[in-house]
Motif scaffolding. Structure first.
Motif, short mmCIF file in Angstrom:
data_model
loop_
_atom_site.label_atom_id
_atom_site.label_comp_id
_atom_site.label_asym_id
_atom_site.label_seq_id
_atom_site.Cartn_x
_atom_site.Cartn_y
_atom_site.Cartn_z
N LYS A 13 0.82 -1.21 0.00
CA LYS A 13 0.00 0.00 0.00
C LYS A 13 0.86 1.27 0.00
CE LYS A 13 -3.76 -2.30 2.48
NZ LYS A 13 -4.48 -2.40 3.77
N CYS A 33 -3.68 4.13 3.90
CA CYS A 33 -4.92 4.72 3.39
C CYS A 33 -5.58 5.63 4.42
CB CYS A 33 -5.89 3.60 3.00
SG CYS A 33 -5.35 2.63 1.58
N SER A 34 -5.33 5.37 5.71
CA SER A 34 -5.94 6.19 6.74
C SER A 34 -4.98 7.22 7.31
CB SER A 34 -6.45 5.30 7.89
OG SER A 34 -5.37 4.58 8.45
N VAL A 37 -2.61 10.51 2.72
CA VAL A 37 -3.27 10.66 1.43
C VAL A 37 -2.58 11.79 0.70
CG1 VAL A 37 -5.39 11.13 0.18
CG2 VAL A 37 -5.47 9.82 2.30
N ASP A 171 -15.30 8.50 -3.69
CA ASP A 171 -14.28 7.47 -3.47
C ASP A 171 -14.58 6.19 -4.22
OD1 ASP A 171 -16.47 6.65 -2.05
OD2 ASP A 171 -15.45 6.41 -0.13
N GLU A 173 -17.37 4.39 -4.64
CA GLU A 173 -18.39 3.43 -4.23
C GLU A 173 -19.55 3.53 -5.21
OE1 GLU A 173 -21.38 2.35 -0.49
OE2 GLU A 173 -19.95 4.01 -0.34
N SER A 215 -7.55 5.96 -8.90
CA SER A 215 -8.18 4.91 -8.09
C SER A 215 -7.16 4.13 -7.27
CB SER A 215 -8.95 3.95 -9.00
OG SER A 215 -8.06 3.16 -9.79
N THR A 217 -4.34 5.55 -5.95
CA THR A 217 -3.57 6.40 -5.04
C THR A 217 -4.38 7.43 -4.28
OG1 THR A 217 -3.07 7.91 -6.87
CG2 THR A 217 -1.49 6.15 -6.45
N SER A 218 -5.69 7.47 -4.46
CA SER A 218 -6.47 8.53 -3.84
C SER A 218 -7.79 8.00 -3.31
CB SER A 218 -6.73 9.65 -4.84
OG SER A 218 -7.58 10.63 -4.30
N THR A 219 -8.27 8.61 -2.23
CA THR A 219 -9.59 8.28 -1.71
C THR A 219 -10.64 9.29 -2.16
OG1 THR A 219 -9.06 9.50 0.33
CG2 THR A 219 -8.67 7.12 0.34
N SER A 220 -10.25 10.18 -3.06
CA SER A 220 -11.19 11.16 -3.63
C SER A 220 -10.89 11.29 -5.12
CB SER A 220 -11.07 12.51 -2.93
OG SER A 220 -9.73 12.99 -2.98
#
Length: 239
Positions: A13, A33-34, A37, A171, A173, A215, A217-220
Motif C-alpha cells: 500500500k 490509506c488512513s 493521502v 471514493d 463506491e 483509483s 492512489t487517492s480516496t477522492s
C-alpha cells in the motif's frame, strides 16, 4: 524487524502512495490509506472535457463552494470500466499510468525491471516482458475499449446484467440509483442544497487512464480529477 503478511500488505500500500515506502513502513507502519493521502493526481487533466477520441457523458453533483464532487450519475459503460480496473495486473496499471515527474515506490520497482534485465539478472527476456507488460487474464473478456490492455482477439463481454443508471461516490463506491436527485446517501456531510450544482462531464480513453491512476492512489478520485480542470464546466441545472 519482523516481516510477515501484515507488513507485506502495508508495504504494498505504501508503495502506491509514496516514494519512500520502506521508511514509511518502519516509522509509521499501519494503514497508509488512513494515515497518508497524497495529492497524487495534481498533474491529471479533468473528467470535465476530453480532447480527442470518442467520449461519453455523465452528470456530476458538485459542491459549489469548494468544487468537491459529491457523486456522479453514470451509465453502465462507466461502471463496466470501473469494474475492469479490478481485472488489470498491477504491473500493467503502473505501465499505463506511471508518471516520472512524481514517482512512487511501485513505479521505481517497475523501472528497476529494465536495468535488471539488461544486466542478465532475470531468467529470460520473456520474464522481463511478462513483468513490464502483463496481460489481463484470458477469462476476463473486453468490457471497455477505453483501456489499451486487452489482446486484439479478446472477445467483448459484460459484468452487468442490464442497462440502468448508477451513482458513483467520490471514493468510487457504486450504487444503483434511478436519478441524481436520489443522493441522500452522499449528503451525510450536511452540504446545503443551495451549495450544490449539477455539471455535465465527459470521459474517454485519456480520462479512463487518469481515473485508473487516481483509483490506486487517492480516496477522492473524482474530485482530484475535476479540481484540476482548466476549463469551466458547463452548468446544467441547480438542485
Amino acid at each position: 524487524m519482523y516481516f510477515g503478511l501484515k507488513e507485506f500488505l502495508n508495504l504494498l500500500k505504501w508503495s502506491l502512495f509514496t516514494n519512500n515506502p520502506l521508511t514509511k513502513l518502519v516509522l509509521v507502519g499501519g494503514n497508509p490509506c488512513s494515515s497518508y493521502v497524497g495529492n497524487s493526481t495534481s498533474s491529471i487533466s479533468p473528467l470535465i472535457s476530453s480532447n480527442s477520441g470518442k467520449t461519453h457523458t455523465l452528470k456530476l453533483l458538485v459542491q459549489k463552494s469548494n468544487k468537491k464532487l459529491l457523486c456522479a450519475q453514470v451509465k453502465n459503460l462507466f461502471v463496466e470500466m470501473l469494474f475492469s480496473f479490478l481485472t488489470i495486473p498491477l504491473g500493467a496499471a503502473i505501465h499505463l499510468t506511471k508518471d516520472d515527474s512524481s514517482p512512487s515506490g511501485i513505479s521505481n520497482l517497475y523501472n528497476s525491471i529494465s536495468s535488471l534485465g539488461d544486466e542478465k539478472c532475470l531468467k529470460s527476456k520473456d520474464i522481463k516482458t511478462m513483468l513490464l507488460y502483463p496481460k489481463v487474464a484470458p477469462r476476463y473478456r473486453r468490457v471497455t475499449d477505453f483501456l489499451p490492455i486487452y489482446k486484439e482477439n479478446t472477445r467483448p463481454g459484460l459484468f452487468l446484467k442490464e442497462k440502468a443508471p448508477f451513482m458513483v461516490s467520490n471514493d468510487l463506491e457504486i450504487i444503483a440509483s434511478p436519478s441524481i436527485a436520489t443522493f441522500s446517501k452522499f449528503n451525510t456531510l450536511g452540504v446545503p442544497v443551495g451549495d450544490m450544482e449539477v455539471v455535465e462531464g465527459s470521459f474517454g480513453k485519456h480520462e479512463a487512464l487518469l481515473l485508473l491512476k487516481a483509483s490506486l492512489t487517492s480516496t477522492s478520485a473524482l474530485t482530484d480529477i475535476v479540481n484540476s480542470s482548466r476549463k469551466k464546466p458547463k452548468v446544467e441545472s441547480s438542485t
